[in-house]
Design a protein around this motif. Sequence first.
Motif, PDB file in Angstrom:
ATOM      1  N   PRO A  31     -58.795  54.705 -10.466  1.00 39.54           N
ATOM      2  CA  PRO A  31     -57.872  54.426  -9.368  1.00 39.54           C
ATOM      3  C   PRO A  31     -57.930  52.957  -8.961  1.00 39.54           C
ATOM      4  O   PRO A  31     -58.987  52.355  -8.966  1.00 39.54           O
ATOM      5  N   VAL A  32     -56.793  52.428  -8.630  1.00 44.85           N
ATOM      6  CA  VAL A  32     -56.705  51.048  -8.152  1.00 44.85           C
ATOM      7  C   VAL A  32     -56.975  51.089  -6.650  1.00 44.85           C
ATOM      8  O   VAL A  32     -56.321  51.835  -5.933  1.00 44.85           O
ATOM      9  N   PRO A  33     -57.943  50.303  -6.155  1.00 44.35           N
ATOM     10  CA  PRO A  33     -58.341  50.413  -4.744  1.00 44.35           C
ATOM     11  C   PRO A  33     -57.216  50.227  -3.729  1.00 44.35           C
ATOM     12  O   PRO A  33     -57.231  50.832  -2.680  1.00 44.35           O
ATOM     13  N   ASP A  34     -56.241  49.369  -4.038  1.00 42.77           N
ATOM     14  CA  ASP A  34     -55.210  49.130  -3.033  1.00 42.77           C
ATOM     15  C   ASP A  34     -54.028  50.086  -3.142  1.00 42.77           C
ATOM     16  O   ASP A  34     -53.039  49.928  -2.445  1.00 42.77           O
ATOM     17  N   GLN A  35     -54.122  51.091  -3.995  1.00 39.90           N
ATOM     18  CA  GLN A  35     -53.065  52.106  -4.041  1.00 39.90           C
ATOM     19  C   GLN A  35     -53.110  52.901  -2.736  1.00 39.90           C
ATOM     20  O   GLN A  35     -54.189  53.243  -2.257  1.00 39.90           O
ATOM     21  N   SER A  44     -53.237  69.645 -10.109  1.00 42.88           N
ATOM     22  CA  SER A  44     -53.081  68.756 -11.268  1.00 42.88           C
ATOM     23  C   SER A  44     -51.655  68.232 -11.367  1.00 42.88           C
ATOM     24  O   SER A  44     -51.438  67.077 -11.738  1.00 42.88           O
ATOM     25  N   ARG A  45     -50.681  69.047 -11.000  1.00 39.32           N
ATOM     26  CA  ARG A  45     -49.283  68.589 -11.025  1.00 39.32           C
ATOM     27  C   ARG A  45     -49.045  67.509  -9.968  1.00 39.32           C
ATOM     28  O   ARG A  45     -48.382  66.506 -10.227  1.00 39.32           O
ATOM     29  N   ILE A  46     -49.598  67.714  -8.779  1.00 42.50           N
ATOM     30  CA  ILE A  46     -49.465  66.716  -7.712  1.00 42.50           C
ATOM     31  C   ILE A  46     -50.178  65.426  -8.122  1.00 42.50           C
ATOM     32  O   ILE A  46     -49.640  64.335  -7.961  1.00 42.50           O
ATOM     33  N   GLU A  47     -51.372  65.568  -8.666  1.00 46.64           N
ATOM     34  CA  GLU A  47     -52.159  64.390  -9.025  1.00 46.64           C
ATOM     35  C   GLU A  47     -51.450  63.532 -10.064  1.00 46.64           C
ATOM     36  O   GLU A  47     -51.345  62.314  -9.905  1.00 46.64           O
ATOM     37  N   ASP A  83     -49.938  59.822  -9.254  1.00 44.18           N
ATOM     38  CA  ASP A  83     -50.480  58.716 -10.036  1.00 44.18           C
ATOM     39  C   ASP A  83     -49.335  57.879 -10.622  1.00 44.18           C
ATOM     40  O   ASP A  83     -49.324  56.649 -10.516  1.00 44.18           O
ATOM     41  N   ILE A  84     -48.357  58.547 -11.185  1.00 45.99           N
ATOM     42  CA  ILE A  84     -47.189  57.864 -11.752  1.00 45.99           C
ATOM     43  C   ILE A  84     -46.447  57.084 -10.671  1.00 45.99           C
ATOM     44  O   ILE A  84     -45.951  55.985 -10.906  1.00 45.99           O
ATOM     45  N   ALA A  85     -46.384  57.654  -9.466  1.00 41.79           N
ATOM     46  CA  ALA A  85     -45.666  57.017  -8.353  1.00 41.79           C
ATOM     47  C   ALA A  85     -46.482  55.912  -7.674  1.00 41.79           C
ATOM     48  O   ALA A  85     -45.998  55.263  -6.749  1.00 41.79           O
ATOM     49  N   LYS A 132     -41.916  61.403  -4.501  1.00 41.96           N
ATOM     50  CA  LYS A 132     -40.729  61.326  -3.643  1.00 41.96           C
ATOM     51  C   LYS A 132     -40.989  62.018  -2.299  1.00 41.96           C
ATOM     52  O   LYS A 132     -40.565  61.526  -1.248  1.00 41.96           O
ATOM     53  N   VAL A 133     -41.692  63.145  -2.336  1.00 36.67           N
ATOM     54  CA  VAL A 133     -42.018  63.864  -1.097  1.00 36.67           C
ATOM     55  C   VAL A 133     -42.852  62.967  -0.181  1.00 36.67           C
ATOM     56  O   VAL A 133     -42.570  62.834   1.011  1.00 36.67           O
ATOM     57  N   VAL A 134     -43.866  62.327  -0.743  1.00 39.93           N
ATOM     58  CA  VAL A 134     -44.747  61.455   0.035  1.00 39.93           C
ATOM     59  C   VAL A 134     -43.977  60.233   0.541  1.00 39.93           C
ATOM     60  O   VAL A 134     -44.091  59.854   1.710  1.00 39.93           O
ATOM     61  N   THR A 135     -43.180  59.616  -0.323  1.00 42.12           N
ATOM     62  CA  THR A 135     -42.390  58.442   0.080  1.00 42.12           C
ATOM     63  C   THR A 135     -41.431  58.809   1.214  1.00 42.12           C
ATOM     64  O   THR A 135     -41.276  58.047   2.170  1.00 42.12           O
ATOM     65  N   ASN A 136     -40.813  59.992   1.138  1.00 48.42           N
ATOM     66  CA  ASN A 136     -39.915  60.444   2.205  1.00 48.42           C
ATOM     67  C   ASN A 136     -40.681  60.685   3.513  1.00 48.42           C
ATOM     68  O   ASN A 136     -40.160  60.399   4.593  1.00 48.42           O
ATOM     69  N   ALA A 137     -41.893  61.214   3.417  1.00 47.41           N
ATOM     70  CA  ALA A 137     -42.702  61.442   4.617  1.00 47.41           C
ATOM     71  C   ALA A 137     -43.040  60.122   5.291  1.00 47.41           C
ATOM     72  O   ALA A 137     -42.955  59.994   6.520  1.00 47.41           O
ATOM     73  N   ILE A 138     -43.393  59.141   4.488  1.00 49.00           N
ATOM     74  CA  ILE A 138     -43.741  57.827   5.038  1.00 49.00           C
ATOM     75  C   ILE A 138     -42.499  57.176   5.651  1.00 49.00           C
ATOM     76  O   ILE A 138     -42.556  56.624   6.749  1.00 49.00           O
ATOM     77  N   ALA A 139     -41.366  57.282   4.976  1.00 49.57           N
ATOM     78  CA  ALA A 139     -40.110  56.709   5.481  1.00 49.57           C
ATOM     79  C   ALA A 139     -39.671  57.372   6.781  1.00 49.57           C
ATOM     80  O   ALA A 139     -39.125  56.717   7.674  1.00 49.57           O
ATOM     81  N   ALA A 140     -39.948  58.681   6.916  1.00 48.31           N
ATOM     82  CA  ALA A 140     -39.543  59.412   8.127  1.00 48.31           C
ATOM     83  C   ALA A 140     -40.318  58.937   9.347  1.00 48.31           C
ATOM     84  O   ALA A 140     -39.873  59.104  10.471  1.00 48.31           O
TER      85      ALA A 140
END
Length: 133
Positions: A8-12, A26-29, A33-35, A123-131
């Motif tokens: 993992p990259v520390p600043d992710q 595993s699907r979420i991970e 990771d890709i995102a 996308k789910v996480v990005t939408n949560a942060i944007a909300a």
Amino acid sequence: GRRCYRQPVPDQPLVIALCPDLMMRSRIESGLDIAGYRLRVVGGPVRLAEALAEETPACLLIDLEAGDDAIALIERLCTDDSTRDIPLAAFAGHTREDLIDAAREAGANPVVARGQAAMGPGKVVTNAIAART
């Protein structure tokens, strides 16, 4: 063959997920990771509290079918001074409209079907942060 594990990259941005389902984990991970997100998975509310005491995530992701108290947990997370500013997304099986509606009412945003969380967790996480911004 040799397996290559990416460190993992520390600043992710960190996502802490409450998800006892190993297949879903595993699907979420892989999707996060890709995102470009780093994932810490916990199996229950006690481990979630411990993780939150150690690190402040960019987002929380809650499996609504992880236990009977998922809705009460979301209510606490969305009202407690130490966690209410953390974006919180949740997911449940598409037939569990009762849980999906209750999670929205408790403050989770977005609340999506399990398949949507599995196919596009970034996308789910990005939408949560944007909300929340």
